[in-house]
Write a protein that holds these residues in place. Structure first.
Motif, PDB file in Angstrom:
ATOM      1  N   GLY A  72       0.775  -1.229   0.000  1.00  0.00           N
ATOM      2  CA  GLY A  72       0.000   0.000   0.000  1.00  0.00           C
ATOM      3  C   GLY A  72       0.808   1.281   0.000  1.00  0.00           C
ATOM      4  O   GLY A  72       0.258   2.356   0.260  1.00  0.00           O
ATOM      5  N   THR A  73       2.093   1.199  -0.341  1.00  0.00           N
ATOM      6  CA  THR A  73       2.951   2.385  -0.262  1.00  0.00           C
ATOM      7  C   THR A  73       3.151   3.091  -1.591  1.00  0.00           C
ATOM      8  O   THR A  73       3.683   4.210  -1.618  1.00  0.00           O
ATOM      9  CB  THR A  73       4.341   2.000   0.275  1.00  0.00           C
ATOM     10  N   GLY A  74       2.764   2.471  -2.693  1.00  0.00           N
ATOM     11  CA  GLY A  74       3.029   3.062  -4.005  1.00  0.00           C
ATOM     12  C   GLY A  74       4.436   2.805  -4.509  1.00  0.00           C
ATOM     13  O   GLY A  74       4.739   3.074  -5.678  1.00  0.00           O
ATOM     14  N   ALA A  75       5.311   2.293  -3.651  1.00  0.00           N
ATOM     15  CA  ALA A  75       6.649   1.887  -4.095  1.00  0.00           C
ATOM     16  C   ALA A  75       6.533   0.543  -4.810  1.00  0.00           C
ATOM     17  O   ALA A  75       5.602  -0.228  -4.573  1.00  0.00           O
ATOM     18  CB  ALA A  75       7.593   1.781  -2.909  1.00  0.00           C
ATOM     19  N   ARG A  76       7.504   0.264  -5.659  1.00  0.00           N
ATOM     20  CA  ARG A  76       7.416  -0.925  -6.500  1.00  0.00           C
ATOM     21  C   ARG A  76       8.617  -1.837  -6.295  1.00  0.00           C
ATOM     22  O   ARG A  76       9.723  -1.362  -6.025  1.00  0.00           O
ATOM     23  CB  ARG A  76       7.333  -0.512  -7.972  1.00  0.00           C
ATOM     24  N   LEU A  77       8.387  -3.132  -6.432  1.00  0.00           N
ATOM     25  CA  LEU A  77       9.435  -4.145  -6.310  1.00  0.00           C
ATOM     26  C   LEU A  77       9.636  -4.839  -7.651  1.00  0.00           C
ATOM     27  O   LEU A  77       8.672  -5.240  -8.301  1.00  0.00           O
ATOM     28  CB  LEU A  77       9.047  -5.178  -5.248  1.00  0.00           C
ATOM     29  N   VAL A  78      10.885  -4.961  -8.052  1.00  0.00           N
ATOM     30  CA  VAL A  78      11.252  -5.699  -9.272  1.00  0.00           C
ATOM     31  C   VAL A  78      12.200  -6.809  -8.871  1.00  0.00           C
ATOM     32  O   VAL A  78      13.208  -6.558  -8.188  1.00  0.00           O
ATOM     33  CB  VAL A  78      11.915  -4.776 -10.310  1.00  0.00           C
ATOM     34  N   GLY A  79      11.896  -8.038  -9.272  1.00  0.00           N
ATOM     35  CA  GLY A  79      12.727  -9.156  -8.873  1.00  0.00           C
ATOM     36  C   GLY A  79      13.145 -10.038 -10.041  1.00  0.00           C
ATOM     37  O   GLY A  79      12.324 -10.362 -10.899  1.00  0.00           O
ATOM     38  N   THR A  80      14.421 -10.406 -10.061  1.00  0.00           N
ATOM     39  CA  THR A  80      14.902 -11.433 -10.977  1.00  0.00           C
ATOM     40  C   THR A  80      14.852 -12.761 -10.242  1.00  0.00           C
ATOM     41  O   THR A  80      15.468 -12.914  -9.183  1.00  0.00           O
ATOM     42  CB  THR A  80      16.339 -11.152 -11.426  1.00  0.00           C
ATOM     43  N   ILE A  81      14.115 -13.704 -10.785  1.00  0.00           N
ATOM     44  CA  ILE A  81      13.985 -15.025 -10.169  1.00  0.00           C
ATOM     45  C   ILE A  81      15.037 -15.929 -10.807  1.00  0.00           C
ATOM     46  O   ILE A  81      14.881 -16.410 -11.938  1.00  0.00           O
ATOM     47  CB  ILE A  81      12.564 -15.591 -10.345  1.00  0.00           C
ATOM     48  N   ALA A  82      16.111 -16.149 -10.069  1.00  0.00           N
ATOM     49  CA  ALA A  82      17.313 -16.760 -10.643  1.00  0.00           C
ATOM     50  C   ALA A  82      17.097 -18.181 -11.148  1.00  0.00           C
ATOM     51  O   ALA A  82      17.784 -18.620 -12.082  1.00  0.00           O
ATOM     52  CB  ALA A  82      18.441 -16.743  -9.603  1.00  0.00           C
ATOM     53  N   ASP A  83      16.166 -18.915 -10.540  1.00  0.00           N
ATOM     54  CA  ASP A  83      15.954 -20.297 -10.960  1.00  0.00           C
ATOM     55  C   ASP A  83      14.747 -20.456 -11.873  1.00  0.00           C
ATOM     56  O   ASP A  83      14.309 -21.570 -12.154  1.00  0.00           O
ATOM     57  CB  ASP A  83      15.835 -21.220  -9.753  1.00  0.00           C
ATOM     58  N   ALA A  84      14.200 -19.356 -12.370  1.00  0.00           N
ATOM     59  CA  ALA A  84      13.097 -19.425 -13.332  1.00  0.00           C
ATOM     60  C   ALA A  84      13.661 -19.588 -14.737  1.00  0.00           C
ATOM     61  O   ALA A  84      14.767 -19.147 -15.047  1.00  0.00           O
ATOM     62  CB  ALA A  84      12.235 -18.176 -13.251  1.00  0.00           C
ATOM     63  N   VAL A  85      12.870 -20.208 -15.601  1.00  0.00           N
ATOM     64  CA  VAL A  85      13.291 -20.447 -16.987  1.00  0.00           C
ATOM     65  C   VAL A  85      12.413 -19.614 -17.906  1.00  0.00           C
ATOM     66  O   VAL A  85      11.185 -19.728 -17.861  1.00  0.00           O
ATOM     67  CB  VAL A  85      13.164 -21.941 -17.350  1.00  0.00           C
ATOM     68  N   PRO A  86      13.003 -18.742 -18.724  1.00  0.00           N
ATOM     69  CA  PRO A  86      12.183 -17.916 -19.621  1.00  0.00           C
ATOM     70  C   PRO A  86      11.480 -18.774 -20.673  1.00  0.00           C
ATOM     71  O   PRO A  86      11.910 -19.893 -20.972  1.00  0.00           O
ATOM     72  CB  PRO A  86      13.208 -16.983 -20.278  1.00  0.00           C
ATOM     73  N   PRO A  87      10.372 -18.293 -21.218  1.00  0.00           N
ATOM     74  CA  PRO A  87       9.573 -19.104 -22.144  1.00  0.00           C
ATOM     75  C   PRO A  87      10.370 -19.695 -23.300  1.00  0.00           C
ATOM     76  O   PRO A  87      10.146 -20.847 -23.687  1.00  0.00           O
ATOM     77  CB  PRO A  87       8.516 -18.111 -22.643  1.00  0.00           C
ATOM     78  N   GLU A  88      11.311 -18.930 -23.859  1.00  0.00           N
ATOM     79  CA  GLU A  88      12.038 -19.421 -25.030  1.00  0.00           C
ATOM     80  C   GLU A  88      12.984 -20.572 -24.710  1.00  0.00           C
ATOM     81  O   GLU A  88      13.460 -21.268 -25.609  1.00  0.00           O
ATOM     82  CB  GLU A  88      12.816 -18.274 -25.688  1.00  0.00           C
TER      83      GLU A  88
END
Length: 563
Positions: A161-177
């Protein structure tokens, strides 16, 4: 009465830090007196609806691990807000904190009489602004999928509820391609974003963009997996991508790079502190490790667990060089790569910010939390190097009184010197708000024997001056728990309405005094708790050491704040 003693338990939490990454395995969780292992949690029979008042039902929760019979005390506190509150001093209260103690049987809830809750007026700092928005802050983290799911409650405390934003790189995720049938549903980042959104957090999660190490070995690609530390550094690119895609006319002022266990008690004092610096020019803000030997080993840099803050102009300067910086860095940790990149490609140098805490302390952190240190803008390593329920601890800052988190209140300062020394020491206690209540029965003169201006060296190797005198010195010796020092630690908090099971004495006058310079200033207020008033409850617990040392019942002190 049948009494059950559960023994001494420990904090439970996940190991490992975030992406800042400085080597070494995490130590095992230290023993702690405030919670029990799951196997030790008592079984209690289910009672009929209404058989147990709500207040007592709350204490019956198995995760508290309380003995079936407890000694219970509480005070009803009316905050007296002061705009000019001096957070650096200790508040003195003439009377004792504990004025009534009731023996309770949690198996049957058979206590029929209303439980006393003597009122107390206490001067505190002003509350933080309600519903304040911080869109000028953008936070970045690199971690693994499951760790980010487990971290939602802690992130929600300071981000929701603060209006601040979080961006995360998920190191063990696999991109669609790069997905195949075996990985297609392994990590659903959309679902993860929805879970964060349900907690009130604006979050964007992305898979790694780099799958091969960028540092070269003999001119050939390094076949090892890309470490989280590299993603920690490369999250700068993801933060800039989010900014550019939003096309906002008011982009964020500060880009923060965090570990997944970086914790901010509140964004309000953080934002106020950052506002002192010019975000329109290249700027790099952060903190060193509190362990000076770590600074000697890793160098002068912003240690990422405390939070590393880049102005948008500095991030723009670094953007064209990010991949190159990984291949040329002198170290391969995210914090070190960032430092080398800034030094190699800009004229910006680190500005240290008081109150950001890397917290490279292991074991018992109580010396820090009971020291009155202020400001406390960030905490780190709270679920690995040491264990503490930081979101519950800091809740008082959100619900009650802003900068009051970890303020110290000394009770019993008005005890007559003619009183029996044992009785006088029983009336003395030190409240470190949100963390603990302590008494000092084994010291000849109680609190008078302690230099409260010094930090108690409770954590591992605290006595080594070459390590911690740099940040916390001079450190006083650790007291012997159970003999010289008795502690009630915060285990939980709750927000609700006044309950009919509570009973306050008729309106009384309470006096609190606060040191200001060389004198004392008194503040008086009439208090009469009102039914239906919203209240904030803090539960502090002392675990019984066992019958062998004369302690069979756990002791609970509850502070009930009328807010």
């Amino acid at each position: 009465m049948t009494m059950k003693w559960g023994g001494i338990g420990e904090w439970k939490g996940q190991g490992g830090g975030g992406g800042g990454g400085r080597g070494g395995s995490n130590p095992p969780p230290p023993a702690d007196q405030t919670t029990l292992k799951g196997a030790q949690r008592p079984y209690r029979p289910k009672l009929e609806p209404g058989q147990c008042p709500k207040d007592l039902e709350f204490l019956r929760r198995p995760e508290f691990g309380l003995t079936d019979n407890i000694l219970y005390s509480r005070r009803c506190i009316k905050p007296i807000y002061k705009a000019d509150f001096d957070r650096s001093t200790i508040t003195n209260v003439a009377g004792p904190l504990v004025t009534n103690t009731t023996a309770l049987d949690l198996t049957s809830c058979s206590h029929d009489e209303p439980i006393p809750c003597e009122p107390l007026a206490l001067e505190v700092p002003m509350p933080y602004p309600k519903d304040a928005q911080y869109p000028h802050l953008l936070f970045g983290v690199a971690s693994k999928y499951q760790r980010m799911r487990e971290a939602i409650p802690a992130f929600a405390h300071w981000l929701a509820g603060t209006g601040a934003r979080l961006v995360g790189t998920i190191a063990d995720a696999v991109p669609p391609e790069h997905q195949d049938d075996s990985t297609r549903n392994s990590f659903n980042l959309t679902l993860l974003e929805e879970e964060y959104r349900a907690a009130g957090i604006i979050a964007t999660f992305v898979p790694p963009k780099v799958f091969k190490r960028l540092n070269l070995k003999d001119g050939k690609p390094d076949p090892r997996p890309v470490p989280v530390e590299h993603h920690h550094f490369l999250v700068i690119k993801e933060l800039l991508s989010v900014i550019d895609s939003s096309q906002s006319s008011q982009p964020p002022h500060w880009l923060a790079i965090l570990d997944d266990d970086t914790f901010f008690p509140s964004l309000s004092p953080l934002s106020q502190t950052l506002s002192r610096y010019d975000h329109t020019r290249p700027a790099w803000l952060g903190a060193l490790s509190d362990d000076f030997m770590a600074v000697q080993a890793w160098g002068f840099m912003a240690f990422g667990g405390a939070g590393s803050f880049l102005s948008l102009p500095l991030a723009r300067q670094l953007a064209p060089h990010l991949e190159q910086c990984i291949t040329t860095a002198s170290v391969q940790t995210g914090d070190g790569i960032l430092r080398d990149c800034i030094y190699s490609h800009t004229r910006t140098r680190l500005t240290l910010v008081e109150g950001l805490n890397q917290h490279d302390i292991k074991g018992d952190p109580s010396g820090f939390f009971e020291s009155g240190i202020w400001p406390v803008l960030s905490l780190h390593h709270w679920k690995s190097w040491y264990h503490a329920p930081v979101a519950k601890m800091a809740r008082v800052a959100k619900e009650v009184c802003g900068d009051c988190f970890l303020m110290r209140v000394r009770f019993g300062t008005g005890s007559s010197s003619s009183k029996d020394n044992k009785k006088r020491k029983e009336e003395e206690s030190l409240l470190s708000l949100g963390y603990s209540i302590t008494q000092y029965p084994g010291l000849a003169n109680g609190l008078d024997d302690i230099d409260l201006s010094r930090v108690e060296g409770t954590w591992k190797e605290a006595e080594r001056k070459e390590k911690f005198a740099f940040s916390y010195g001079p450190v006083r010796g650790r007291l012997q728990v159970g003999k010289e020092k008795k502690s009630w630690r915060l285990v939980d908090v709750d927000v609700g309405e006044e309950d009919s099971s509570s009973s306050s004495k008729p309106p009384t006058q309470s006096t609190a005094t606060k040191k200001e310079g060389g004198g004392a200033k008194e503040g008086r207020a009439w208090i009469s708790p009102r039914k239906g008033k919203k209240r904030f409850r803090q539960i502090y617990v002392h675990k019984a050491a066992g019958p062998a040392v004369g302690e069979s019942m756990d002791e609970v002190i509850e502070l009930v704040w009328e807010v």
